[in-house]
Design a protein around this motif. Structure first.
Motif, PDB file in Angstrom:
ATOM      1  N   LYS A   1       2.815  -8.431   4.296  1.00 15.84           N
ATOM      2  CA  LYS A   1       2.477  -7.023   4.535  1.00 15.84           C
ATOM      3  C   LYS A   1       0.972  -6.847   4.722  1.00 15.84           C
ATOM      4  N   LYS A   2       0.183  -7.566   3.938  1.00 14.14           N
ATOM      5  CA  LYS A   2      -1.274  -7.494   4.083  1.00 14.14           C
ATOM      6  C   LYS A   2      -1.705  -8.002   5.461  1.00 14.14           C
TER       7      LYS A   2
ATOM      8  N   GLU B   1     -10.719   2.765  -2.850  1.00 14.86           N
ATOM      9  CA  GLU B   1     -11.969   2.100  -3.248  1.00 14.86           C
ATOM     10  C   GLU B   1     -12.003   0.647  -2.774  1.00 14.86           C
ATOM     11  N   LYS B   2     -10.864  -0.051  -2.840  1.00 15.66           N
ATOM     12  CA  LYS B   2     -10.807  -1.435  -2.358  1.00 15.66           C
ATOM     13  C   LYS B   2     -11.023  -1.500  -0.854  1.00 15.66           C
TER      14      LYS B   2
ATOM     15  N   SER C   1      -5.461  -4.662   0.669  1.00 13.07           N
ATOM     16  CA  SER C   1      -4.838  -4.687  -0.645  1.00 13.07           C
ATOM     17  C   SER C   1      -3.534  -3.902  -0.645  1.00 13.07           C
ATOM     18  N   THR C   2      -2.776  -4.046  -1.738  1.00 15.35           N
ATOM     19  CA  THR C   2      -1.559  -3.272  -1.952  1.00 15.35           C
ATOM     20  C   THR C   2      -1.645  -2.581  -3.309  1.00 15.35           C
TER      21      THR C   2
ATOM     22  N   GLY D   1      -3.088  -1.275   2.403  1.00 16.93           N
ATOM     23  CA  GLY D   1      -4.227  -0.713   3.111  1.00 16.93           C
ATOM     24  C   GLY D   1      -5.232  -1.755   3.542  1.00 16.93           C
ATOM     25  N   THR D   2      -5.939  -1.426   4.614  1.00 13.09           N
ATOM     26  CA  THR D   2      -6.992  -2.299   5.123  1.00 13.09           C
ATOM     27  C   THR D   2      -8.060  -1.441   5.781  1.00 13.09           C
ATOM     28  N   PRO D   3      -9.285  -1.906   5.796  1.00 12.74           N
ATOM     29  CA  PRO D   3     -10.324  -1.149   6.500  1.00 12.74           C
ATOM     30  C   PRO D   3     -10.141  -1.246   8.013  1.00 12.74           C
TER      31      PRO D   3
END
Length: 187
Positions: A50-51, A141-142, A149-150, A177-179
């Motif tokens: 998923k990441k 925040e991550k 991250s998850t 989520g990812t940037p």
């Protein structure tokens, strides 16, 4: 004599039950010791998959460009209607396809200031600065630090679609989520 016999049978039955219960517990514990480590490995593989999926979306140049343009237009004119922006329509279509392929219920975009765009389908789009859950805040925040991250599973405070398209509250969910970058900077 009959009372003693009944008491004796009850006592033997109790010991038999306790013995059987111990055997079942022992067998179950043994089975869990065998299967649980493998289940944990499979969950880690699933999480990594998923990441990787969202990381690929975050690195997609078209998604990056559309996201950047959308947030720039919103910053310039807060009255802009998302649904009217061609960039948003294109981004929504592209991410809706990714959601369908990956089994996601929708997507969210956050800018650095925490302004959020939430999309579940063409009829459920919101934007604004909403109160995030603890899990969402940790993920946010991550992402700001450049990490993919998850979250751990949690009960969401928003309505999510089920498998039949009905929206229900208090459903378990996880976020991945990812940037998204533009010119090597997080949007």
């Amino acid at each position: 004599i009959m009372l003693v016999t009944v008491a004796l049978l009850a006592l033997v039955g109790k010991f038999g039950y306790v013995s059987l219960e111990k055997k079942v517990r022992g067998a179950l514990l043994k089975e869990l010791n065998i299967t649980l480590p493998h289940a944990v490995k499979m969950l880690k593989i699933w999480e990594q998959d998923k990441k990787q999926n969202v990381l690929a979306l975050g690195k997609n140049p078209n998604i990056s460009l559309q996201t950047s343009i959308i947030f720039e237009k919103l910053a310039q004119n807060n009255a802009v209607q998302l649904q009217e922006l061609e960039e948003f329509k294109e981004l929504r279509n592209q991410l809706a396809e990714a959601c369908s392929i990956n089994g996601y219920t929708g997507f969210r975009l956050w800018d650095k200031n925490g302004i959020e765009i939430k999309v579940f389908d063409k009829n459920h789009t919101t934007r604004g600065k909403e109160n995030r859950t603890k899990e969402e805040q940790v993920l946010f925040e991550k992402i700001l630090k450049g990490n993919t991250s998850t979250t751990l599973p949690y009960l969401t405070n928003i309505n999510l679609p089920d498998g039949e398209g009905n929206y229900n509250s208090n459903q378990p969910t996880m976020l991945v989520g990812t940037p998204v970058y533009k010119n090597k900077k997080i949007i």
